[in-house]
Design a protein around this motif. Structure first.
Motif, PDB file in Angstrom:
ATOM      1  N   ARG A   2       0.631  -0.973  -0.327  1.00  0.00           N
ATOM      2  CA  ARG A   2      -0.178   0.023  -0.020  1.00  0.00           C
ATOM      3  C   ARG A   2       0.760   1.035   0.380  1.00  0.00           C
ATOM      4  N   GLY A   6      -0.133   2.642  -3.040  1.00  0.00           N
ATOM      5  CA  GLY A   6      -0.521   4.155  -3.129  1.00  0.00           C
ATOM      6  C   GLY A   6      -2.265   3.725  -2.191  1.00  0.00           C
ATOM      7  N   CYS A   7      -2.560   4.076  -1.629  1.00  0.00           N
ATOM      8  CA  CYS A   7      -3.836   4.037  -0.192  1.00  0.00           C
ATOM      9  C   CYS A   7      -4.292   5.050  -0.031  1.00  0.00           C
ATOM     10  N   LYS A   9      -7.629   6.404   1.648  1.00  0.00           N
ATOM     11  CA  LYS A   9      -8.906   6.681   3.147  1.00  0.00           C
ATOM     12  C   LYS A   9      -9.576   7.091   2.957  1.00  0.00           C
ATOM     13  N   ASN A  33      -9.185  -2.243   7.102  1.00  0.00           N
ATOM     14  CA  ASN A  33      -9.512  -0.946   8.132  1.00  0.00           C
ATOM     15  C   ASN A  33     -10.992  -0.334   8.335  1.00  0.00           C
ATOM     16  N   GLU A  44     -10.205   1.774   4.258  1.00  0.00           N
ATOM     17  CA  GLU A  44      -9.138   1.981   3.886  1.00  0.00           C
ATOM     18  C   GLU A  44      -9.462   1.369   2.360  1.00  0.00           C
ATOM     19  N   CYS A  45      -8.435   0.969   1.110  1.00  0.00           N
ATOM     20  CA  CYS A  45      -8.770   1.148  -0.165  1.00  0.00           C
ATOM     21  C   CYS A  45      -7.822   1.396  -1.204  1.00  0.00           C
ATOM     22  N   SER A  46      -7.673  -0.135  -2.230  1.00  0.00           N
ATOM     23  CA  SER A  46      -6.912   1.646  -3.896  1.00  0.00           C
ATOM     24  C   SER A  46      -7.265   2.053  -4.253  1.00  0.00           C
ATOM     25  N   TYR A  50     -11.256   2.781  -5.845  1.00  0.00           N
ATOM     26  CA  TYR A  50     -12.059   3.980  -4.625  1.00  0.00           C
ATOM     27  C   TYR A  50     -13.388   4.334  -5.434  1.00  0.00           C
ATOM     28  N   LYS A  69      -4.495  10.737   1.213  1.00  0.00           N
ATOM     29  CA  LYS A  69      -4.035  10.237  -0.008  1.00  0.00           C
ATOM     30  C   LYS A  69      -2.830   9.736   0.300  1.00  0.00           C
ATOM     31  N   SER A  70      -2.327   8.333   0.692  1.00  0.00           N
ATOM     32  CA  SER A  70      -0.815   7.994   0.622  1.00  0.00           C
ATOM     33  C   SER A  70      -0.589   7.249  -0.427  1.00  0.00           C
ATOM     34  N   GLY A  71       1.242   7.286  -0.152  1.00  0.00           N
ATOM     35  CA  GLY A  71       1.643   6.192  -1.136  1.00  0.00           C
ATOM     36  C   GLY A  71       2.496   6.882  -2.018  1.00  0.00           C
TER      37      GLY A  71
END
Length: 391
Positions: A2, A6-7, A9, A33, A44-46, A50, A69-71
């Protein structure tokens, strides 16, 4: 995964949470999660899923909102229109990876008698120095050369710690020089004295415990004249003869001494960047009448030093002046140096007694007298080769 791809939330509100979760399972949409909130849930998802998850939320009477957004994928997407920064990051990583294959620091550990500069200077002559590529360094050859050059080294091992070459030294006392045991020899006295103890390793003993001998006397003979054999027998005479010796002693200390007076202490800094020395000061570091102490603080990544750091330089300048000691100062220095010299000549444990007289003169102090000490007075003196005799 992730973190790399990227991930997303998000939060789901204004709908039936159970229906939303069940519909995601039916559509094979992976949400993780999942946490219950006062008016819905968070999950959370990829990034790819989304859009489908948002559509599913609307069908369940709710809506979604992105919280974070993270990653790496999102980070790189922000740089699509900033090619210079992207290229700079790639080049920086490439340059850093390239330079990590070089030696940027040589560190010596475990040495006591030898100084670190002696070892590092010798290794620099053999090709191991800051700035060389690791592939050009033959560690086995360098280790063998160090052991061949320095008798104090029992073993040496060069470790590669990132960009640091750590030289581990284990010292030992130098082995005494051995004489050629194939040559016939006598063991002779090097000084006058009275034998206190003796051990004979080879040959025929001529002097015994309690005997008084003078310099040149044979303690152990390497020749045995047999009355029954047609030829004499020969040996490499050797042994340990401890004798009480009487030695004259004299030591002089000048009343006028050269001393240092500190005039200034200044701190300087320099930057070390991949072996490049960049001074952060003006002027030159004095090389005369000054003590220069350098320490380096290198940047560390995962407890491994990288060739970027700050060099701290402490420069203590001094002037040399003449100082005339008074009687008390001269007497104190004379006694201290006399004791130090006697211990260095004979060893503090081997001195039986000393009779030293001290006299102070207008320009100097003189200590003279005699020292009684225990010494090994045996010396192997070779006189011919056994092979030549047999021939």
């Amino acid at each position: 995964m992730r973190l790399f791809f990227g991930c997303v939330k998000f939060t789901f509100t204004d709908g039936f949470c159970e229906d939303f979760i069940n519909e995601c399972l039916v559509r094979d949409l992976n949400i993780i999660n999942v946490r219950r909130t006062d008016n819905g849930l968070t999950a959370e998802c990829s990034p790819e899923e989304y859009a489908s998850i948002a559509d599913t939320a609307r069908k369940c009477g709710g809506r979604t909102k992105i919280l974070k957004k993270s990653g790496v994928a999102f980070l790189l997407s922000k740089m699509q229109n900033r090619m210079g920064l992207s290229v700079g990051i790639v080049l920086g990583i490439a340059v850093f990876s390239l330079l990590s294959g070089f030696v940027w620091d040589v560190r010596v550990t475990g040495n006591e008698t030898l100084t670190s500069s002696q070892i590092s200077d010798f290794l620099a002559e053999q090709g191991l120095r800051p700035g060389v590529h690791w592939k050009s360094v033959d560690k086995d050859v360098c280790e063998s050369l160090v052991m061949a050059e320095f008798d104090e080294v029992a073993w040496v091992h060069i470790n590669r710690l990132g960009t640091c070459a750590q030289v581990e030294i284990n010292e030992t006392e130098p082995k005494p020089k051995m004489t050629d045991s194939t040559k016939a020899s006598n063991l002779k006295a090097t000084k006058d004295g009275t034998i206190i103890s003796c051990v004979v390793y080879d040959g025929w003993q001529q002097a015994f415990k309690g005997d008084a001998v003078i310099k040149g006397d044979i303690l152990v003979s390497g020749v045995y004249e047999s009355e029954h054999a047609e030829e004499n027998m020969f040996a490499h005479a050797d042994g340990l003869f401890i004798a009480q010796t009487e030695n004259s002693f004299s030591h002089t200390v000048s009343r006028e001494q050269k001393r240092k007076r500190v005039t200034s202490v200044k701190n300087r800094k320099a930057l070390s960047f991949f072996g490049l020395y960049i001074p952060l000061y003006f002027g030159k570091i004095p090389d005369k009448n000054a003590d220069v102490n350098k320490t380096a603080d290198y940047l560390k990544i995962n407890n491994r030093p990288v060739p970027i750091g700050v060099i701290n330089i402490e420069v203590t300048s001094y002037e040399i002046y003449s100082y005339t000691m008074n009687d008390d100062e001269l007497l104190e220095m004379l006694n201290a140096e006399t004791e130090e010299k006697i211990n260095s000549l004979y060893g503090s444990d081997n001195v039986l007694h000393s009779d030293i007289a001290v006299s102070l003169q207008s320009d100097k102090g003189v200590a003279s007298g005699s020292v009684s000490a225990l010494e090994n007075i045996g010396e192997v003196v070779e006189f011919y080769d056994i092979k030549d005799i047999s021939d």
